[in-house]
Scaffold this motif. Structure first.
Motif, short mmCIF file in Angstrom:
data_model
loop_
_atom_site.label_atom_id
_atom_site.label_comp_id
_atom_site.label_asym_id
_atom_site.label_seq_id
_atom_site.Cartn_x
_atom_site.Cartn_y
_atom_site.Cartn_z
N ARG A 190 3.10 -6.61 12.58
CA ARG A 190 3.89 -6.45 11.35
C ARG A 190 3.10 -6.86 10.12
O ARG A 190 3.18 -6.22 9.07
N ALA A 191 2.35 -7.92 10.22
CA ALA A 191 1.55 -8.39 9.09
C ALA A 191 0.48 -7.36 8.73
O ALA A 191 0.27 -7.04 7.55
N ALA A 192 -0.20 -6.83 9.73
CA ALA A 192 -1.24 -5.82 9.48
C ALA A 192 -0.63 -4.55 8.89
O ALA A 192 -1.17 -3.96 7.94
N ASN A 193 0.50 -4.13 9.42
CA ASN A 193 1.16 -2.92 8.93
C ASN A 193 1.68 -3.11 7.51
O ASN A 193 1.65 -2.18 6.70
N ALA A 194 2.17 -4.29 7.19
CA ALA A 194 2.65 -4.56 5.83
C ALA A 194 1.51 -4.48 4.82
O ALA A 194 1.68 -3.95 3.72
N ALA A 195 0.35 -5.00 5.19
CA ALA A 195 -0.81 -4.92 4.30
C ALA A 195 -1.22 -3.47 4.09
O ALA A 195 -1.51 -3.04 2.97
N ALA A 196 -1.21 -2.68 5.15
CA ALA A 196 -1.54 -1.25 5.04
C ALA A 196 -0.53 -0.53 4.15
O ALA A 196 -0.90 0.31 3.32
N SER A 197 0.72 -0.88 4.29
CA SER A 197 1.77 -0.26 3.48
C SER A 197 1.59 -0.59 2.00
O SER A 197 1.79 0.26 1.13
N GLU A 198 1.21 -1.82 1.73
CA GLU A 198 0.96 -2.25 0.34
C GLU A 198 -0.14 -1.39 -0.29
O GLU A 198 -0.01 -0.90 -1.41
N ILE A 199 -1.21 -1.20 0.43
CA ILE A 199 -2.34 -0.41 -0.07
C ILE A 199 -1.93 1.06 -0.19
O ILE A 199 -2.24 1.72 -1.19
N ALA A 200 -1.22 1.57 0.80
CA ALA A 200 -0.81 2.97 0.79
C ALA A 200 0.03 3.31 -0.44
O ALA A 200 -0.06 4.41 -0.97
N GLY A 201 0.81 2.35 -0.88
CA GLY A 201 1.66 2.57 -2.05
C GLY A 201 0.88 2.92 -3.29
O GLY A 201 1.40 3.57 -4.20
N ALA A 202 -0.38 2.54 -3.34
CA ALA A 202 -1.22 2.81 -4.51
C ALA A 202 -2.05 4.08 -4.34
O ALA A 202 -2.69 4.52 -5.28
#
Length: 84
Positions: free
Chosen positions: A8-20
């Motif tokens: 979940r932590a790794a996926n949340a970081a990826a999601s944060e970056i993907a948003g940009a």
């Protein structure tokens, strides 16, 4: 359930970056990897800021987040990509 917490932590970081990344994403982000359309010059600009990632062909990059990717690091990369 430590593995699930880490994922979940790794996926949340990826999601944060993907948003940009907006239209730069080559594939939907479903886990902790992002494939992003970037020119060689843009990749050079990100590397000059201290970001590390894999070249993915001539016009793309592959970013991989981990369980230990800090939220501030993900936000910094997202901001750097958004500013390109």
């Amino acid at each position: 359930d430590l593995w699930l917490e880490n994922a979940r932590a790794a996926n949340a970081a990826a999601s944060e970056i993907a948003g940009a990344c907006a239209q730069r994403l080559l594939h939907p982000v479903e886990a902790n990897e992002l494939f992003v359309r970037l020119t060689p010059e843009e990749r050079g600009a990100l590397r000059a800021q201290g970001f590390t990632f894999y070249d993915w062909g001539a016009d793309a990059a592959r970013f991989v987040t981990g369980w230990n990717t800090r939220a501030d690091a993900a936000r910094a990369l997202a901001a750097a990509i958004a500013s390109l």
